[in-house]
Design a protein around this motif. Structure first.
Motif: not given
Length: 233
Positions: A201-228
């Motif tokens: 359940r936890t990993l499926s939530g992470y994967a779905n959240d990150l897939s939405k965050l990286v769908s933007v034009k510049e996903p670098s900041l989104s990935v950085y914040l998710f890592d934080e």
């Protein structure tokens, strides 16, 4: 008269000595008899000692537990490689490193716990036997953040399926085995099934959240914040 009394006393001493010697011999004989009885009860029968901790369906479950132990150990090292990959200076993702290091440690601890369970039930674990599912496969660890989460989710589902397989084998009779093993089934349910469900359940939530965050034009900041975010978990 004195001679007869002295002779009578000597006879009493002799009888007493003989009686004590007889009692000692009897006690020694009884001790040997008990030891012989234990040795007879624990004598080997076809190479397998009858004085062991094996009961229930351990004969049927032992090789299934062996497969699950090797699967846990294999996935522990796969997670460790992922953690090392994200800890490199090129990736520099301490949150992902923490996530996969934790999963690696958990899988390794589960390996030790499963080995203890098998030996507690009188079984043995033989690591010289290759695992029957992809033992020679080299895991792909050079993945990006989203790909690694998808891979981890697949791994957790594989570990869950392994636990379910052992649990089903312990609770359902088959043509191969007619015995149930409630103790082994309870152990797997208490220590693995619930934990694996939460991990999926936890990993499926992470994967779905990150897939939405990286769908933007510049996903670098989104990935950085998710890592934080992962660092704080």
């Amino acid at each position: 008269m004195e001679f007869l009394k002295s002779k009578h006393n000597k006879m009493k001493y002799f009888i007493a000595f003989a009686l004590v010697a007889g009692l000692c011999a009897l006690a020694h004989a009884e001790e040997q008899s008990c030891q012989a009885g234990v040795q007879s009860a624990c004598s080997t029968n076809g190479g397998l000692s009858t004085c062991n901790a094996r009961y229930g369906a351990i004969n049927h479950l032992e090789h299934k537990m062996q497969d699950y132990i090797q699967l846990q150990l294999k996935k522990s090292y796969e997670y460790l490689l992922l953690a090392t990959h994200f800890n490199s200076y090129q990736m520099n993702r301490p949150g992902f490193q923490k996530l996969y290091q934790g999963l690696s440690d958990r899988a390794f601890d589960d390996t030790i716990a499963l080995i203890r369970q098998v030996t507690r039930r009188g079984g043995a674990v033989d690591f010289s036997k290759p695992h029957n599912k992809g033992a020679a496969e080299v895991p792909e660890v050079h993945l990006n953040e989203l790909e690694s989460l998808a891979r981890a989710l697949d791994v957790e589902k594989e570990l869950t399926a392994g636990a379910i397989h052992v649990h089903t084998s312990a609770t359902h009779s088959s043509a191969e085995n007619r015995e149930h093993d409630p103790e082994m089934a309870h152990y797997i349910q208490e220590n693995f099934l619930g934990k694996q469900a939460q991990s999926v359940r936890t990993l499926s939530g992470y994967a779905n959240d990150l897939s939405k965050l990286v769908s933007v034009k510049e996903p670098s900041l989104s990935v950085y914040l998710f890592d934080e975010y992962l660092q704080k978990q």
